[in-house]
Design an enzyme around this catalytic site. Structure first.
Site, PDB file in Angstrom:
ATOM      1  N   TRP A 161       0.818  -1.208   0.000  1.00 41.03           N
ATOM      2  CA  TRP A 161       0.000   0.000   0.000  1.00 41.03           C
ATOM      3  C   TRP A 161       0.861   1.271   0.000  1.00 41.03           C
ATOM      4  O   TRP A 161       0.534   2.252   0.660  1.00 41.03           O
ATOM      5  CB  TRP A 161      -0.958   0.045   1.197  1.00 41.03           C
ATOM      6  N   GLY A 346     -28.526  14.553  -8.135  1.00 43.25           N
ATOM      7  CA  GLY A 346     -29.393  13.465  -8.588  1.00 43.25           C
ATOM      8  C   GLY A 346     -28.669  12.552  -9.563  1.00 43.25           C
ATOM      9  O   GLY A 346     -27.502  12.217  -9.388  1.00 43.25           O
ATOM     10  N   GLY A 347     -29.354  12.169 -10.617  1.00 45.53           N
ATOM     11  CA  GLY A 347     -28.771  11.267 -11.611  1.00 45.53           C
ATOM     12  C   GLY A 347     -27.512  11.830 -12.240  1.00 45.53           C
ATOM     13  O   GLY A 347     -26.574  11.093 -12.565  1.00 45.53           O
ATOM     14  N   GLU A 370      -3.041   6.303   6.532  1.00 46.48           N
ATOM     15  CA  GLU A 370      -2.349   6.931   7.671  1.00 46.48           C
ATOM     16  C   GLU A 370      -3.075   6.663   8.990  1.00 46.48           C
ATOM     17  O   GLU A 370      -3.132   7.510   9.882  1.00 46.48           O
ATOM     18  CB  GLU A 370      -2.112   8.423   7.435  1.00 46.48           C
ATOM     19  N   THR A 372      -6.571   4.057  10.103  1.00 47.39           N
ATOM     20  CA  THR A 372      -8.023   4.108   9.936  1.00 47.39           C
ATOM     21  C   THR A 372      -8.643   5.024  10.990  1.00 47.39           C
ATOM     22  O   THR A 372      -8.056   5.292  12.039  1.00 47.39           O
ATOM     23  CB  THR A 372      -8.642   2.708  10.084  1.00 47.39           C
TER      24      THR A 372
END
Length: 392
Positions: A161, A346-347, A370, A372
């Protein structure tokens, strides 16, 4: 009682606002136009990197004595916030450069700083190698090892990561140096260069958001580095790493604030233009309440980040609490504000015709990396129980 109009508490300085204006101009002119393509193509934001380096905003925290501009912690937070407002992936350039170099600044020798800080100031990226697949929140459980061989150290193992891995030229890497030593006190920190033999990278992770910032594993296969690359004392690595995070969690709060501000800006522009039932939807009280809550929570997050930034600059004893609080609160706000901004469109908000779906995806990681937000609450509670957080 004071009626002084020049009362300077609780406002940023003129210098800080000048920095904001300069960064915002660069962000809007040279970063925003590429943000959608960077996300769509999952490519490193080279345009942003070049623009930030040209303006000395890529690693503004580097001291003047090392060819940097010596910006304070609040200035760096403002830089990250303004870049994140248009492109979260690009904001990780200054954020990760601070993260990767902070162990060297906090605990490295004068020689180590003199060797690597000017390289960072010139534009070489600096990443941070702490996490592993089985050692995320439990950092002391790492397996990557560094074995002494004469005057050198030989690294074997992997890190997971790692932000901007493969793009950065420099890496602070944490590794176990005393396998039989006490847990947590048997880890040391080292600077590894991209060109070191035996050092390599995995393929990029396929991610929900921040797609323009490559995340890879670091692989060490008998990677030999000189002994003078150790950061601080042997066995002090994890303490240095955690001190680093106290400072750099603030920058993730700044990134979260920037993402949320960008989302609010987009939502405001849309609701003032969009009409339903014969009037702009901004005229509906339900919409106004949503906007008010978004702005209120965003401003609270910003003030927490700025206070924590000041504490970082001063190295205050209660920084661990405030850094964790700013990061956790701001990232939760960013997730809520971006989600509500999508809802307001909205959409349309669900499509890639607008940047809000990207901002919503990008916001999620701020609650995770850094440390959770669950870990942040552990940090805060421990500080409270120790009595190290100043009572108000």
């Amino acid at each position: 009682m004071s009626a002084n109009p020049d009362f300077d508490l609780f406002r940023t300085s003129e210098d800080h606002e000048t920095i904001r204006e300069a960064v915002r101009a660069i962000a809007e002119d040279k970063i925003a136009p590429f943000a959608a393509a960077v996300d769509e193509e999952s490519r490193f934001p080279a345009e942003a990197n070049s623009a930030l380096i040209a303006a000395d905003f890529h690693a503004a925290h580097v001291a003047e004595e090392h060819d940097g501009v010596g910006a304070d912690a609040l200035a760096v937070s403002i830089i990250i916030e303004e870049v994140a407002r248009v492109c979260a992936s690009s904001s990780l350039i200054p954020a990760v450069n601070k993260l990767g170099s902070m162990p060297v600044i906090l605990a490295g020798s004068e020689e180590l700083n003199a060797k690597y800080m000017p390289r960072l100031a010139k534009g070489e990226g600096f990443s941070y190698g702490l996490s592993e697949r089985e050692a995320g929140s439990d950092t002391a459980g790492m397996k990557c090892k560094a074995t002494r061989d004469g005057d050198d150290w030989v690294l074997n193992g992997q890190k997971a990561w790692i932000t901007n891995a493969g793009e950065s030229e420099l890496y602070t890497v944490l590794a176990v140096t005393d396998p039989d030593g006490p847990r947590g006190n048997n880890i040391s920190a080292f600077v590894v260069e991209k060109s070191d033999e035996g050092f390599g990278f995995s393929e990029k992770e396929r991610k929900l958001g921040i797609k323009g910032s490559p995340t890879r594993e670091l692989h060490f296969d008998n990677c030999r580095i000189p002994g003078d690359r150790i950061v601080g004392a042997e066995g002090e690595g994890l303490k240095i790493a955690l001190r680093t995070l106290d400072h750099t969690r603030v920058t993730i709060g700044a990134q979260a604030v920037g993402i949320a501000q960008g989302a609010l800006d987009e939502a405001l522009a849309y609701v003032k233009e969009r009409k339903q039932f014969g009037k702009h939807i901004a005229d509906f009280q339900g919409i106004q309440f949503m906007l008010a809550d978004m702005a209120m929570e965003l401003e609270a997050a910003r003030q927490m980040v700025y206070v924590a930034s000041a504490k970082s600059e001063r190295h205050d004893d209660d920084l661990p609490f405030f850094g964790a609080a700013a990061k956790a609160f701001a990232s939760d706000v960013a997730m809520k504000v971006t989600t509500d901004a999508v809802q307001l469109l909205g959409g349309a908000g669900y499509t890639r015709d607008f940047p809000l779906e990207r901002m919503m995806r990008d916001a999620k990681i701020t609650q995770i990396y850094e440390g959770t937000n669950q870990v942040q609450r552990v940090v805060m509670a421990r500080q409270l129980l120790k009595g190290l957080n100043k009572q108000r």
